[in-house]
Design a protein around this motif. Structure first.
Motif, PDB file in Angstrom:
ATOM      1  N   GLY A   1       0.396  -1.322   0.308  1.00 35.09           N
ATOM      2  CA  GLY A   1       0.128   0.217  -0.098  1.00 35.09           C
ATOM      3  C   GLY A   1       0.953   1.151  -0.219  1.00 35.09           C
ATOM      4  O   GLY A   1       0.234   2.588   0.407  1.00 35.09           O
ATOM      5  N   VAL A   2       2.222   1.163  -0.474  1.00 36.26           N
ATOM      6  CA  VAL A   2       2.374   2.171  -0.468  1.00 36.26           C
ATOM      7  C   VAL A   2       3.086   2.501  -2.140  1.00 36.26           C
ATOM      8  O   VAL A   2       2.633   1.887  -2.497  1.00 36.26           O
ATOM      9  N   PRO A   3       3.018   3.999  -2.512  1.00 43.27           N
ATOM     10  CA  PRO A   3       3.330   4.713  -3.869  1.00 43.27           C
ATOM     11  C   PRO A   3       4.560   3.681  -4.847  1.00 43.27           C
ATOM     12  O   PRO A   3       5.136   3.357  -4.039  1.00 43.27           O
ATOM     13  N   GLY A   4       4.247   3.215  -6.197  1.00 39.37           N
ATOM     14  CA  GLY A   4       5.841   2.688  -6.584  1.00 39.37           C
ATOM     15  C   GLY A   4       7.380   3.413  -6.612  1.00 39.37           C
ATOM     16  O   GLY A   4       6.934   4.328  -6.721  1.00 39.37           O
ATOM     17  N   GLY A   5       8.467   2.830  -6.386  1.00 37.55           N
ATOM     18  CA  GLY A   5       9.200   3.212  -6.602  1.00 37.55           C
ATOM     19  C   GLY A   5       9.305   4.247  -4.764  1.00 37.55           C
ATOM     20  O   GLY A   5      10.617   4.382  -4.705  1.00 37.55           O
ATOM     21  N   ALA A   6       8.307   3.669  -3.432  1.00 37.97           N
ATOM     22  CA  ALA A   6       8.582   4.254  -2.579  1.00 37.97           C
ATOM     23  C   ALA A   6       9.572   3.984  -1.750  1.00 37.97           C
ATOM     24  O   ALA A   6      10.117   4.337  -1.184  1.00 37.97           O
ATOM     25  N   LEU A   7       9.459   2.572  -1.758  1.00 39.97           N
ATOM     26  CA  LEU A   7      10.296   1.480  -0.931  1.00 39.97           C
ATOM     27  C   LEU A   7      12.030   1.592  -1.543  1.00 39.97           C
ATOM     28  O   LEU A   7      12.542   1.645  -2.215  1.00 39.97           O
ATOM     29  N   ARG A   8      12.989   2.316  -0.152  1.00 39.25           N
ATOM     30  CA  ARG A   8      14.255   2.336   0.030  1.00 39.25           C
ATOM     31  C   ARG A   8      15.194   0.876   0.229  1.00 39.25           C
ATOM     32  O   ARG A   8      14.864   0.269   1.215  1.00 39.25           O
ATOM     33  N   PHE A   9      15.670   0.694  -0.434  1.00 38.97           N
ATOM     34  CA  PHE A   9      16.362  -0.057  -0.802  1.00 38.97           C
ATOM     35  C   PHE A   9      18.173   0.533  -0.868  1.00 38.97           C
ATOM     36  O   PHE A   9      18.847   1.797  -0.509  1.00 38.97           O
ATOM     37  N   MET A  10      18.773  -0.691  -0.106  1.00 35.23           N
ATOM     38  CA  MET A  10      20.304  -0.005  -0.451  1.00 35.23           C
ATOM     39  C   MET A  10      21.321  -0.165  -1.046  1.00 35.23           C
ATOM     40  O   MET A  10      20.767  -2.114  -1.618  1.00 35.23           O
ATOM     41  N   SER A  11      22.197  -0.411  -1.120  1.00 35.85           N
ATOM     42  CA  SER A  11      23.916  -0.811  -1.752  1.00 35.85           C
ATOM     43  C   SER A  11      24.204  -2.043  -0.370  1.00 35.85           C
ATOM     44  O   SER A  11      24.922  -1.436  -0.409  1.00 35.85           O
ATOM     45  N   GLN A  12      23.610  -2.989  -0.188  1.00 37.91           N
ATOM     46  CA  GLN A  12      24.346  -4.008   0.793  1.00 37.91           C
ATOM     47  C   GLN A  12      25.923  -4.723   0.291  1.00 37.91           C
ATOM     48  O   GLN A  12      25.439  -5.726  -0.813  1.00 37.91           O
ATOM     49  N   THR A  13      27.036  -4.208   0.824  1.00 35.43           N
ATOM     50  CA  THR A  13      28.432  -5.221   0.762  1.00 35.43           C
ATOM     51  C   THR A  13      29.262  -5.466   2.495  1.00 35.43           C
ATOM     52  O   THR A  13      30.033  -5.568   2.225  1.00 35.43           O
TER      53      THR A  13
END
Length: 244
Positions: free
Chosen positions: A53-65
């Motif tokens: 139920g969140v806007p498209g593209g709103a979800l925040r991801f990380m570049s995990q290393t």
């Protein structure tokens, strides 16, 4: 109430208007760096956002290393930060952490209406992260934002009976964190990352909440979850926190 659906291993409203979830294979691979074509992964992410139920593209991801970096994000943040911990100071940004055997952690402070900041965070804690203190660093970042009543949810990961490692590796980590030492069912050296993370969270001042009724939490043993050890490159599940 906690819910299990094809898309979720666990999904619950943990505080009024705040949800925490951990996806399952049914949500599809959510990582751009393994397995599927980027467009297929982006489609999985859009469908997940719709279910959340969140806007498209709103979800925040990380570049995990497997780093010890914690990023603070807000509406002005454009790109995925190069980090293994991510904080939303007021909890307004939907956050995601990707894993396939490492430990996904979600953190949340009390709501503003209850005297808290409403801050949220996600953490990626593998063997390197447990050793380099990413858990404590993420909790510390939340404390610097003013958080003081932190709850933590620890998602599915490889268990201590399945994470076989060389003896010297186990001993090296156990010298700093004895609770991480474990043995497989065959008696060989292993690491219990979930137990280690629980200890680190508690010592840092976070209250670990139980995922009741979520099923088998070991990614290696549960075919409804992605596991790099069981099926390298198949995909990644996500730990999520968002406001409804």
């Amino acid at each position: 109430m906690p819910a299990r659906t094809p898309a979720f291993h666990w999904n619950a409203e943990v505080r009024p208007g705040l949800r925490v979830a951990f996806t399952a294979v049914g949500a599809g691979n959510l990582a751009l760096h393994v397995g599927d074509e980027p467009d297929a992964v982006r489609g999985n992410r859009r469908r997940l956002e719709s279910v959340m139920g969140v806007p498209g593209g709103a979800l925040r991801f990380m570049s995990q290393t497997h780093s010890d970096r914690v990023a603070v994000v807000d509406r002005t943040t454009k790109d995925a930060p190069d980090a293994d911990g991510m904080v939303s100071p007021d909890g307004s940004e939907p956050l995601a952490v990707l894993v396939a055997d490492c430990v996904p952690i979600v953190l949340a402070d009390a709501a503003v209406s209850d005297g808290g900041t409403g801050a949220t965070a996600v953490v990626h804690a593998g063997r390197a992260g447990v050793a380099n203190g990413i858990v404590e660093l993420a909790v510390g970042a939340l404390h610097r934002q003013g958080a003081h009543d932190l709850a933590a949810w620890v998602g599915p990961s490889v268990c201590g009976s399945c994470y076989e490692v060389p003896d010297d590796m186990m001993e090296t980590i156990a010298r700093v964190l004895p609770e991480a030492a474990a043995r497989t069912r065959r008696g060989t050296p292993a690491l219990d990352l979930p137990r280690a993370v629980h200890v680190q969270l508690t010592r840092a001042g976070a209250r670990v909440e139980r995922l009741g009724g979520s099923g088998i939490a070991c990614t290696v043993e549960n075919p409804e979850l992605y596991s790099h050890r069981r099926a390298p490159g198949a995909g990644r599940i996500a730990g999520l926190v968002w406001r409804t």
